[in-house]
Design an enzyme around this catalytic site. Structure first.
Site, PDB file in Angstrom:
ATOM      1  NE  ARG A   7      -0.707  -0.312   4.976  1.00 21.05           N
ATOM      2  CZ  ARG A   7      -0.900   0.551   6.131  1.00 21.05           C
ATOM      3  NH1 ARG A   7      -1.744   1.655   5.995  1.00 21.05           N
ATOM      4  NH2 ARG A   7      -0.096   0.256   7.053  1.00 21.05           N
ATOM      5  CB  SER A  34      -5.602   3.467   6.023  1.00 20.88           C
ATOM      6  OG  SER A  34      -5.611   3.918   7.310  1.00 20.88           O
ATOM      7  CD  GLU A  55     -17.307   2.170   2.632  1.00 20.27           C
ATOM      8  OE1 GLU A  55     -18.522   2.025   2.689  1.00 20.27           O
ATOM      9  OE2 GLU A  55     -16.480   2.442   3.462  1.00 20.27           O
ATOM     10  CG  ASP A 114      -8.472  -3.066  12.348  1.00 24.14           C
ATOM     11  OD1 ASP A 114      -8.529  -2.771  13.571  1.00 24.14           O
ATOM     12  OD2 ASP A 114      -8.686  -2.297  11.359  1.00 24.14           O
ATOM     13  NE  ARG A 164      -2.267  -2.195   9.550  1.00 23.18           N
ATOM     14  CZ  ARG A 164      -1.906  -2.530  10.868  1.00 23.18           C
ATOM     15  NH1 ARG A 164      -1.945  -3.780  11.363  1.00 23.18           N
ATOM     16  NH2 ARG A 164      -1.666  -1.567  11.786  1.00 23.18           N
TER      17      ARG A 164
END
Lengths: 311, 270
Positions: A7, A34, A55, A114, A164
């Site tokens: 990312r 992010s 979204e 998460d 990530r």
């Protein structure tokens, strides 16, 4: 060697692309820091559009940008891009084959803490089944930059799966060349075993091979960055000289890379296949490396499974 | 203007004939927006055969894609497709699919059918036009039942946030949806007040008065800094006696006898 998340590489590559190509626009859904589309905000703020936590609307708007000649790169977490906005991706992007680039980050269990709600383990399956959708998962930062530049030149919808967590650089060879739909041979082995990996699993497979080598097993390793259209020719070529195929993905073993590989093999060169991936379960909270270990994706777990498979 | 009423009337005949021929389709919500489409395609939008493939022109998104017979009928009136082709509606190998497909039918600016998505597409088109300092406008036709979809309100929020005064939504407010009256199925009233609360300019108009729709569209062009929605009061099934205000004719084809009555209601065949 420095480890960089795909990312991170995406944000840098997209900002550079936006500077070169005035038709490029970046769309985000309140996750710009992010997904790293905020890199575009720094260099071309007038071409960065935040849609808030909406979204579905973002994907619909991306379709509208594409209708009017722009090249929209729409980003959010993979779980939302492929799940929440599925109908929009299917009907407003896929069916009309619009030039929308969906660059989804935070895929797989390496999302970490998460937990399951945010760990997309089915996005490759969901995107792969849409007719005309190109599906790509780069293995490292170098490949990510190449992917972003390549898909900007390609006309049509693309789903890019990004992570990530920081990953090692794999494609460091000066001869490395990225082409949509062309797999990359990472390691030429000597055993009748071919490992076919995508994304973060390429580095895990590389590490696993080092251990397997100590035990006299030297598998081939192919990086399939383009899940669709998949490189049938390369897969068949390596299957022909192998008795065993191992697919590796940070995704459910249903519908992703393993399935795509087996669809090729079943038609053209049937082989026994080990499906390394998440075994039809949801993820959970934890550190990325702990989850990779627990769900059988870390290199040492890969070694165990391969040895068992070859027994 | 007399001519345009004839255009709309001919569209209505084609709508019932198409749905009859296909033995499926959505006549009610097609008949309700025939006059709106006539106003847009003949008085408001800069679209004709010569600029059809030009990206730099006004565009229309038929967000209530099930009203495809009305869209195809107006495209035939414009000469983008032939009247003969209308009779291939919903049949195998046709360019004019059950719901509009931009890749197969000339003049369809966006593929639609899954309700709620068209306004978002209009937002993207309008943002692109702003970015290019392109003066062309984006028109989106939505249904009132369609406003049950949460995505409509995501788009309404974004259109207002980005001050899209180059975006015009026309709400075909016929008061009915598949399962019955809006207020019985899912009471989403008052829609005008809701859009106003989202920061939109709101006009109300008789959706069967082609002049009035035209004037409202022109007036919307002068409203700056916010998007406009025209709440067009319409009658579902307008022009066909037994279909008017009947939810049952949302998605049902007339049989031979019913077609004959419908065509008679519409002034008969030339």
């Amino acid at each position: 060697m420095a480890k960089i998340a795909t990312r991170e590489a995406y944000g840098k590559a997209l900002a550079a692309l936006a500077l070169r190509n005035p038709d490029v626009v970046a769309l985000d859904a309140d996750l710009a820091a992010s997904t790293k589309t905020n890199e575009v905000k720094k260099v071309a703020p007038e071409r960065h559009f935040d849609f808030g936590i909406a979204e579905a609307n973002m994907i619909g708007a991306a379709a509208g940008f594409a209708c009017n000649g722009k090249i929209p790169f729409a980003s959010t977490f993979a779980i939302f891009a492929s799940g929440r906005a599925y109908d929009q991706v299917r009907n407003s992007v896929g069916y009309p084959h619009l030039n929308v680039k969906i660059c989804a980050t935070h895929a797989g269990v390496t999302v970490g803490e998460d937990g399951a709600t945010h760990q997309a383990l089915e996005d490759l399956a969901l995107m792969r089944v849409i007719p005309g959708m190109t599906v790509i998962q780069p293995a490292d930062a170098i490949e990510t930059e190449a992917v972003i530049n390549a898909i900007a030149e390609y006309e049509g919808p693309v789903y890019v799966r990004l992570g990530r967590a920081a990953v090692e650089e794999i494609n460091t060879s000066p001869d490395y060349k990225f082409e949509i739909g062309k797999g990359v041979v990472i390691h030429e082995g000597t055993s009748p075993v071919t490992m076919i990996a995508t994304g973060v699993m390429v580095q895990e497979a590389q590490k696993a091979i080092e251990t397997l080598n100590e035990q006299g097993i030297n598998p081939n390793l192919i990086n399939i960055h383009t899940i669709k259209p998949i490189d049938e020719e390369l897969i068949v070529r390596y299957a022909e000289k192998s008795d065993y195929i191992v697919s590796l993905e940070e995704h459910s073993v249903i519908g992703g890379l393993g399935s795509a590989v087996s669809e090729v093999l079943a038609r053209k060169c049937p082989r026994k296949q080990l499906f390394i991936g998440v075994q039809d379960v949801f993820g959970e909270s934890g550190k990325a490396n702990q989850l990779m270990e627990k769900y059988g994706l870390a290199a040492d777990r890969v070694v165990e499974q391969v040895l068992e498979f070859l027994k | 203007m007399e001519d345009l009423r004839l255009v709309a009337n001919n569209m209505r005949k084609n709508i019932v004939k198409m749905v009859h021929n296909a033995k499926s389709g959505h006549p009610g919500g097609s008949l309700s927006c025939a006059d709106i489409l006539t106003a847009l395609y003949f008085n408001v939008m800069n679209i004709d055969k010569n600029n059809l493939n030009d990206k730099k022109r006004d565009k229309l998104v038929m967000s209530k894609g099930h009203a495809s017979p009305a869209l195809y009928a107006v495209l035939a009136e414009k000469g983008f497709i032939s009247e003969e082709e209308l009779m291939t509606f919903r049949l195998i190998n046709s360019r004019i699919q059950g719901h509009p497909n931009m890749k197969s039918c000339p003049g369809v600016d966006m593929t639609t059918g899954s309700l709620g998505q068209g306004l978002s597409v209009g937002v993207g088109m309008s943002l692109a036009n702003k970015l290019d300092n392109n003066p062309f406008r984006t028109y989106v036709i939505c249904g009132d039942g369609e406003c049950d979809e949460g995505m409509i309100w995501e788009a309404a929020m974004a259109a207002s946030h980005y001050k899209l005064d180059n975006l015009l939504m026309i709400l075909d407010h016929n008061g009915l949806q598949i399962d019955g009256r809006n207020e019985d199925v899912m009471n989403n009233a008052p829609l005008g007040e809701k859009f106003a609360a989202f920061g939109w300019n709101v006009f109300g108009v008789d959706g069967h008065d082609i002049d009035a729709v035209t004037e409202a569209c022109k007036a919307a062009e002068t409203v700056k800094g916010k998007p406009t929605v025209i709440i067009a009061e319409t009658v579902k099934g307008k022009g066909v006696s037994f279909m008017e205000n009947q939810a049952g004719w949302h998605g049902k084809a007339p049989n031979d006898e019913e077609l004959a009555i419908a065509l008679k209601d519409l002034g008969g065949e030339e």
